[in-house]
Design a protein around this motif. Structure first.
Motif, PDB file in Angstrom:
ATOM      1  N   GLN A 166      13.611   7.447  -3.896  1.00 28.35           N
ATOM      2  CA  GLN A 166      13.128   8.347  -4.947  1.00 28.35           C
ATOM      3  C   GLN A 166      13.948   9.622  -5.001  1.00 28.35           C
ATOM      4  O   GLN A 166      14.376  10.066  -6.081  1.00 28.35           O
ATOM      5  CB  GLN A 166      11.653   8.691  -4.691  1.00 28.35           C
ATOM      6  CG  GLN A 166      10.677   7.581  -4.979  1.00 28.35           C
ATOM      7  CD  GLN A 166       9.249   8.001  -4.692  1.00 28.35           C
ATOM      8  OE1 GLN A 166       9.003   8.966  -3.958  1.00 28.35           O
ATOM      9  NE2 GLN A 166       8.286   7.285  -5.258  1.00 28.35           N
ATOM     10  N   GLN A 167      14.144  10.228  -3.852  1.00 25.12           N
ATOM     11  CA  GLN A 167      14.859  11.501  -3.815  1.00 25.12           C
ATOM     12  C   GLN A 167      16.292  11.344  -4.305  1.00 25.12           C
ATOM     13  O   GLN A 167      16.790  12.176  -5.075  1.00 25.12           O
ATOM     14  CB  GLN A 167      14.855  12.062  -2.398  1.00 25.12           C
ATOM     15  CG  GLN A 167      15.491  13.452  -2.276  1.00 25.12           C
ATOM     16  CD  GLN A 167      15.347  14.024  -0.889  1.00 25.12           C
ATOM     17  OE1 GLN A 167      14.636  13.469  -0.052  1.00 25.12           O
ATOM     18  NE2 GLN A 167      16.009  15.128  -0.627  1.00 25.12           N
ATOM     19  N   TYR A 168      16.945  10.286  -3.874  1.00 26.30           N
ATOM     20  CA  TYR A 168      18.336  10.063  -4.276  1.00 26.30           C
ATOM     21  C   TYR A 168      18.454   9.906  -5.792  1.00 26.30           C
ATOM     22  O   TYR A 168      19.290  10.551  -6.446  1.00 26.30           O
ATOM     23  CB  TYR A 168      18.877   8.815  -3.576  1.00 26.30           C
ATOM     24  CG  TYR A 168      20.338   8.555  -3.842  1.00 26.30           C
ATOM     25  CD1 TYR A 168      21.315   9.131  -3.032  1.00 26.30           C
ATOM     26  CD2 TYR A 168      20.741   7.736  -4.891  1.00 26.30           C
ATOM     27  CE1 TYR A 168      22.665   8.906  -3.273  1.00 26.30           C
ATOM     28  CE2 TYR A 168      22.079   7.496  -5.142  1.00 26.30           C
ATOM     29  CZ  TYR A 168      23.038   8.081  -4.322  1.00 26.30           C
ATOM     30  OH  TYR A 168      24.383   7.854  -4.569  1.00 26.30           O
ATOM     31  N   LEU A 217       0.831  -1.205   0.000  1.00 22.85           N
ATOM     32  CA  LEU A 217       0.000   0.000   0.000  1.00 22.85           C
ATOM     33  C   LEU A 217       0.860   1.247   0.000  1.00 22.85           C
ATOM     34  O   LEU A 217       0.567   2.230  -0.714  1.00 22.85           O
ATOM     35  CB  LEU A 217      -0.913  -0.013   1.224  1.00 22.85           C
ATOM     36  CG  LEU A 217      -1.749   1.246   1.466  1.00 22.85           C
ATOM     37  CD1 LEU A 217      -2.804   1.401   0.377  1.00 22.85           C
ATOM     38  CD2 LEU A 217      -2.415   1.199   2.835  1.00 22.85           C
ATOM     39  N   THR A 218       1.932   1.240   0.766  1.00 20.53           N
ATOM     40  CA  THR A 218       2.838   2.393   0.818  1.00 20.53           C
ATOM     41  C   THR A 218       3.447   2.656  -0.547  1.00 20.53           C
ATOM     42  O   THR A 218       3.559   3.813  -0.981  1.00 20.53           O
ATOM     43  CB  THR A 218       3.944   2.142   1.854  1.00 20.53           C
ATOM     44  OG1 THR A 218       3.366   1.717   3.092  1.00 20.53           O
ATOM     45  CG2 THR A 218       4.745   3.410   2.092  1.00 20.53           C
ATOM     46  N   VAL A 219       3.854   1.591  -1.218  1.00 19.59           N
ATOM     47  CA  VAL A 219       4.433   1.739  -2.565  1.00 19.59           C
ATOM     48  C   VAL A 219       3.416   2.389  -3.511  1.00 19.59           C
ATOM     49  O   VAL A 219       3.748   3.308  -4.278  1.00 19.59           O
ATOM     50  CB  VAL A 219       4.876   0.364  -3.113  1.00 19.59           C
ATOM     51  CG1 VAL A 219       5.313   0.486  -4.580  1.00 19.59           C
ATOM     52  CG2 VAL A 219       6.020  -0.201  -2.275  1.00 19.59           C
ATOM     53  N   ALA A 253       6.044  14.720  -5.930  1.00 15.83           N
ATOM     54  CA  ALA A 253       7.340  14.488  -5.297  1.00 15.83           C
ATOM     55  C   ALA A 253       8.474  14.739  -6.291  1.00 15.83           C
ATOM     56  O   ALA A 253       9.529  15.274  -5.922  1.00 15.83           O
ATOM     57  CB  ALA A 253       7.413  13.058  -4.775  1.00 15.83           C
ATOM     58  N   TYR A 254       8.228  14.388  -7.535  1.00 15.79           N
ATOM     59  CA  TYR A 254       9.258  14.587  -8.562  1.00 15.79           C
ATOM     60  C   TYR A 254       9.618  16.069  -8.676  1.00 15.79           C
ATOM     61  O   TYR A 254      10.789  16.438  -8.689  1.00 15.79           O
ATOM     62  CB  TYR A 254       8.737  14.053  -9.897  1.00 15.79           C
ATOM     63  CG  TYR A 254       9.747  14.132 -11.024  1.00 15.79           C
ATOM     64  CD1 TYR A 254      10.668  13.116 -11.221  1.00 15.79           C
ATOM     65  CD2 TYR A 254       9.769  15.226 -11.892  1.00 15.79           C
ATOM     66  CE1 TYR A 254      11.586  13.174 -12.257  1.00 15.79           C
ATOM     67  CE2 TYR A 254      10.674  15.297 -12.924  1.00 15.79           C
ATOM     68  CZ  TYR A 254      11.580  14.270 -13.095  1.00 15.79           C
ATOM     69  OH  TYR A 254      12.502  14.346 -14.118  1.00 15.79           O
ATOM     70  N   LYS A 255       8.583  16.904  -8.725  1.00 16.39           N
ATOM     71  CA  LYS A 255       8.839  18.347  -8.796  1.00 16.39           C
ATOM     72  C   LYS A 255       9.588  18.833  -7.562  1.00 16.39           C
ATOM     73  O   LYS A 255      10.466  19.690  -7.644  1.00 16.39           O
ATOM     74  CB  LYS A 255       7.519  19.105  -8.946  1.00 16.39           C
ATOM     75  CG  LYS A 255       6.803  18.848 -10.268  1.00 16.39           C
ATOM     76  CD  LYS A 255       5.504  19.635 -10.331  1.00 16.39           C
ATOM     77  CE  LYS A 255       4.791  19.392 -11.654  1.00 16.39           C
ATOM     78  NZ  LYS A 255       3.503  20.144 -11.742  1.00 16.39           N
ATOM     79  N   ALA A 305       3.573   6.038  -5.304  1.00 17.70           N
ATOM     80  CA  ALA A 305       3.497   6.154  -6.764  1.00 17.70           C
ATOM     81  C   ALA A 305       2.459   7.198  -7.172  1.00 17.70           C
ATOM     82  O   ALA A 305       2.639   7.935  -8.138  1.00 17.70           O
ATOM     83  CB  ALA A 305       3.156   4.799  -7.377  1.00 17.70           C
ATOM     84  N   ILE A 306       1.355   7.273  -6.401  1.00 17.94           N
ATOM     85  CA  ILE A 306       0.293   8.238  -6.722  1.00 17.94           C
ATOM     86  C   ILE A 306       0.791   9.671  -6.559  1.00 17.94           C
ATOM     87  O   ILE A 306       0.468  10.553  -7.367  1.00 17.94           O
ATOM     88  CB  ILE A 306      -0.940   7.973  -5.827  1.00 17.94           C
ATOM     89  CG1 ILE A 306      -1.585   6.644  -6.222  1.00 17.94           C
ATOM     90  CG2 ILE A 306      -1.945   9.119  -5.938  1.00 17.94           C
ATOM     91  CD1 ILE A 306      -2.717   6.217  -5.305  1.00 17.94           C
TER      92      ILE A 306
END
Length: 603
Positions: free
Chosen positions: A569-571, A380-382, A392-394, A386-387
């Motif tokens: 993700q951040q890395y 669920l966390t994954v 988060a990308y920005k 992803a949603i």
């Protein structure tokens, strides 16, 4: 705002949210209720709302003590239920849930939901009739009437029972009681009018609860007390608020009456269990809740309209009674397949229901596919990460660009000196020239707050996580990590005693992983230059580690998984945009600053 101030605000918001939760989740205990001092209650049903008689005046329930002589009992036995009903009032007042135990020990006592009057925490249901025209109040059955078993010797999901009572005045009352293979009883109440004249009366069902439950959780995140649906409107009322109702002028007790035109239900809800009266859903009824202070008695009633029964005719009314666990699939079945409108709302989804409902549905679906609730939480966390990945990308791209600007920001700081206004103006100009928005990093982080509380609500409130194991030592995802640093996580041969308020010092393995994961995530970002902010960020992971140490293991597991995914993700995103996060370099730099500060303090 610059990146450092943004993070400071975020840290403050998160810390405040967690501190609020902690304060309410662990309140001081109230004085225990003296259940032994409770008096019994008589069943003067002429006091039911809307009741009128031609021979007597409606009064409040009498103070006289109820007859305590034992009455015959009929056993109740299904795969999920065991207990008995008393022929005194036809009460279901002894009921246990065979599939649920008090603790994770399979040999522990099964959960007892209903208890007969006279026992501590008495809790039961009864059905009767209120006299109207052509029949005296003494000639209708009450919750104390002793019925006769007419047919059946045991109540199962295959064998109903029928109880009857002849008032000797021309009417025979019967109730056919049946139960399905889950938690739903049906009471088909009938009057056979053998008199020469018509009569009228109104059937009712009631649930009585003696005193506030001793195991009341008193958590702000959980509702326990009255719950009812009236024509699509949900009402949740705490026991204390029921006690504060306005005094009903007809009965002289705190009461609230609602008229349902076509659908609804009423009852009491606990953390995981519930009792509910469900009248016929296409007919009106009166939903009433009351409190009798002299006996510390809470009562919920479903009172049906007056029925006229002509001479020689028989009238029947059916009311259902739910008594069991608040299982999502079971309650959804009653709502979708058996027409109990809004029954899923009996589960306390909270103010973020628009998040908690789909989150639970997804968690439940993943559990069905994976077969393990712990791994379902991680999956669920994954999915949740992803949603929110586009946002988060920005955020991470903005952080990568800001890190590239770090040298120029340091130059601005040297040039501005103590002139904070000049520093702010220079930074805003720098951001504008390089098309960087430091505020863009706030939104995805702030989104975690409602998601966090929604998931906490799901984990805490829903019974599907109760006594559910993950791996190894995590044998109940709804409870805190049972391991403890005080016995080296089980390596030392003794159990850790209950430490009371100091229990937060007994850290388990999961809370420690949580603190470490938060600390590593911080290392991706340049350390703030302001000493105050340095101190806040240095302490934050460890404060959260202790504060969340006594939260449900499922919630801590979610946060660990969230931190690990966020770190990854951040890395990766920062590296893909030219930034080179030096995690271990930041750790060393932080340590050097601490040593330097300590040396300066020694001087």
């Amino acid at each position: 705002m610059d990146d450092q101030n943004k993070n400071l605000i975020l840290a403050t918001v998160l810390s405040f949210a967690v501190i609020m939760a902690w304060t309410v989740l662990f309140p001081p205990e109230d004085q225990p209720i003296d259940i032994a001092a409770e008096a019994t209650v008589s069943a003067d049903v002429s006091a039911l709302p809307g009741t009128t008689t031609t021979t007597s005046t409606a009064t409040a329930p009498a103070e006289a003590e109820v007859a305590t002589a034992p009455a015959p009992r009929v056993q109740i036995r299904t795969a999920d239920l065991e207990g008995s009903l008393s022929l005194r009032g036809g009460r279901i007042d002894e009921l246990s849930l065979t599939q649920y135990h008090e603790t994770i020990d399979p040999d522990s006592e099964i959960v007892q939901l209903l208890r007969p009057e006279g026992e501590a925490g008495a809790y039961y249901t009864a059905f009767g009739w209120a006299a109207s025209e052509g029949i005296e109040a003494a000639n209708v059955p009450t919750p104390d009437t002793v019925w006769t078993l007419e047919s059946g010797d045991i109540l199962t999901d295959q064998t109903p029972v029928i109880i009857s009572w002849d008032n000797g005045a021309g009417q025979v009352f019967r109730t056919e009681i049946s139960v399905d293979d889950e938690f739903m009883f049906s009471f088909a109440q009938s009057i056979e009018n053998n008199a020469d004249t018509a009569i009228s009366a109104r059937p009712y069902g009631l649930i009585r609860r003696h005193g506030i439950p001793a195991d009341l959780k008193k958590f702000f995140i959980l509702h326990e007390g009255l719950v009812r649906m009236t024509d699509g409107a949900l009402e949740e009322t705490d026991y204390k608020d029921i006690q504060d109702y306005d005094i009903d002028p007809k009965e002289g007790v705190p009461a609230e009456r609602l008229e349902a035109s076509q659908s609804g239900w009423v009852g009491f809800t606990d953390h995981y269990w519930m009792t509910t009266l469900i009248p016929t859903q296409d007919a009106p009824f009166r939903s009433t809740s009351k409190y009798y202070e002299s006996r510390d008695l809470f009562q919920a009633e479903a009172v049906m309209p007056v029925a006229s029964i002509a001479a020689g005719q028989t009238y029947t009314n059916t009311t259902r009674f739910f008594a069991g666990a608040k299982e999502w699939e079971t309650i959804k079945h009653y709502e979708d397949e058996e027409g109990v409108g809004g029954f899923l709302d009996s589960i306390d989804w909270g103010m973020f229901f628009f998040l908690t409902k789909p989150i639970f549905w997804l968690l439940h679906t993943l559990h069905g596919l994976i077969g393990n609730m712990g791994w379902a939480i991680i999956a669920l966390t994954v999915i949740l990460k992803a949603i929110v990945l586009p946002l988060a990308y920005k955020s991470y791209v903005s952080m990568a660009r800001m890190k590239e600007l770090q040298p120029e920001m340091e130059k601005l700081k040297e040039q501005a000196g103590d002139d904070r206004q000049a520093m702010q103006q220079g930074m805003m100009k720098l951001y504008k020239e390089n098309k960087v928005s430091p505020a863009s990093g706030c939104l995805p982080m702030l989104l975690q707050i409602p998601i966090f509380f929604s998931l906490y609500k799901v984990i805490f409130v829903t019974i599907e996580l109760r006594h559910t194991a993950w791996i190894g030592w995590i044998n109940d995802l709804s409870a805190p990590d049972p391991s403890s640093i005080f016995n080296l996580f089980g390596l030392l041969p003794f159990a850790v005693p209950d430490l009371g308020p100091l229990q937060l010092l007994s850290l388990g393995i999961l809370p420690i992983f949580l603190g470490v994961s938060m600390w590593l995530q911080q290392r991706l970002n340049p350390a703030p230059t302001d000493p105050t902010q340095q101190m806040i960020f240095a302490w934050m992971p460890w404060v959260f580690m202790f504060m969340l140490g006594n939260f449900a293991s499922g919630l801590v597991l979610y946060w660990i998984a969230n931190n690990v995914i966020t770190f990854t993700q951040q890395y990766l995103i920062m590296r893909s945009h030219g930034a080179k996060p030096d995690v271990f370099g930041n750790i060393k730099s932080s340590m050097r600053r601490k040593k330097k500060t300590a040396a300066e303090d020694d001087k």
